[in-house]
Scaffold this motif. Structure first.
Motif, PDB file in Angstrom:
ATOM      1  N   ALA A  15       0.823  -1.208   0.000  1.00 36.87           N
ATOM      2  CA  ALA A  15       0.000   0.000   0.000  1.00 36.87           C
ATOM      3  C   ALA A  15       0.859   1.260   0.000  1.00 36.87           C
ATOM      4  O   ALA A  15       0.510   2.270  -0.624  1.00 36.87           O
ATOM      5  N   GLU A  55      -6.276   5.726   4.869  1.00 37.26           N
ATOM      6  CA  GLU A  55      -7.104   4.887   3.999  1.00 37.26           C
ATOM      7  C   GLU A  55      -8.504   5.464   3.944  1.00 37.26           C
ATOM      8  O   GLU A  55      -9.042   5.916   4.952  1.00 37.26           O
ATOM      9  N   ASP A  57     -12.153   4.345   3.004  1.00 35.66           N
ATOM     10  CA  ASP A  57     -12.948   3.139   2.782  1.00 35.66           C
ATOM     11  C   ASP A  57     -12.052   1.939   2.467  1.00 35.66           C
ATOM     12  O   ASP A  57     -12.335   1.159   1.560  1.00 35.66           O
ATOM     13  N   GLU A  59      -9.077   1.924   1.104  1.00 36.51           N
ATOM     14  CA  GLU A  59      -8.129   2.153   0.003  1.00 36.51           C
ATOM     15  C   GLU A  59      -7.025   3.096   0.479  1.00 36.51           C
ATOM     16  O   GLU A  59      -7.305   4.162   1.040  1.00 36.51           O
ATOM     17  N   VAL A  61      -4.707   6.073   0.483  1.00 38.54           N
ATOM     18  CA  VAL A  61      -4.799   7.339  -0.252  1.00 38.54           C
ATOM     19  C   VAL A  61      -3.750   8.362   0.171  1.00 38.54           C
ATOM     20  O   VAL A  61      -3.595   9.386  -0.483  1.00 38.54           O
ATOM     21  N   HIS A  90      -7.655  12.306  -4.242  1.00 39.39           N
ATOM     22  CA  HIS A  90      -8.224  12.393  -2.890  1.00 39.39           C
ATOM     23  C   HIS A  90      -7.808  13.656  -2.145  1.00 39.39           C
ATOM     24  O   HIS A  90      -8.022  13.753  -0.938  1.00 39.39           O
TER      25      HIS A  90
END
Length: 149
Positions: A15, A55, A57, A59, A61, A90
């Motif tokens: 990530a 994150e 939701d 994901e 970011v 974002h």
């Protein structure tokens, strides 16, 4: 949409790497995900930095990386807020502000008396964020750097 900010670990490299690589590209470096992975893995494995992962939701970011420093004059810990990045899609959604709040919380809980950061003279959006959070431009000291080849 719900943003959460947490401490990253070695398990989060998949990530972190795209965000860190994009951060470096934003500052004019070439994309190098392999070296980014190695760099982040070393920082985390040796506990040489604290990395916060945002994150939305679930994901990834955004990220923020802190390095520990010490202030001889105050004889105390400070944290260098070295890397802050939010994926372009974002931005302007409060992600950076939440990362900054978690960094401040971390500094307080670790007994630090200061967070320090620098940003490019041209990064007006980041400057506006920092100033809105109470960060002040240092007008007392000059900072110099020496590149070691």
């Amino acid at each position: 949409m719900r943003v959460s900010v947490r401490y990253a670990s070695l398990y989060d490299l998949d990530a972190l790497v795209p965000l860190f690589d994009a951060y470096r590209v934003f500052y004019g470096q070439y994309s190098d995900p392999g070296s980014a992975r190695t760099f982040l893995a070393e920082r985390l494995a040796h506990r040489e930095s604290v990395i916060l992962l945002a994150e939305l939701d679930g994901e990834p970011v955004g990220l923020l990386q802190l390095y520990p420093l010490f202030c001889s004059l105050r004889m105390s810990r400070i944290w260098l807020l070295n890397d802050l990045f939010v994926a372009a899609a974002h931005r302007s959604q409060g992600v950076a502000r939440q990362l900054m709040a978690k960094a401040e919380e971390h500094a307080q809980h670790s007994g630090a008396n200061r967070l320090e950061l620098s940003t490019a003279h041209t990064n007006k959006q980041a400057q506006a964020l920092y100033e809105s959070l109470g960060y002040r431009l240092d007008e007392v000291f000059r900072y110099y750097a020496l590149d070691i080849a």
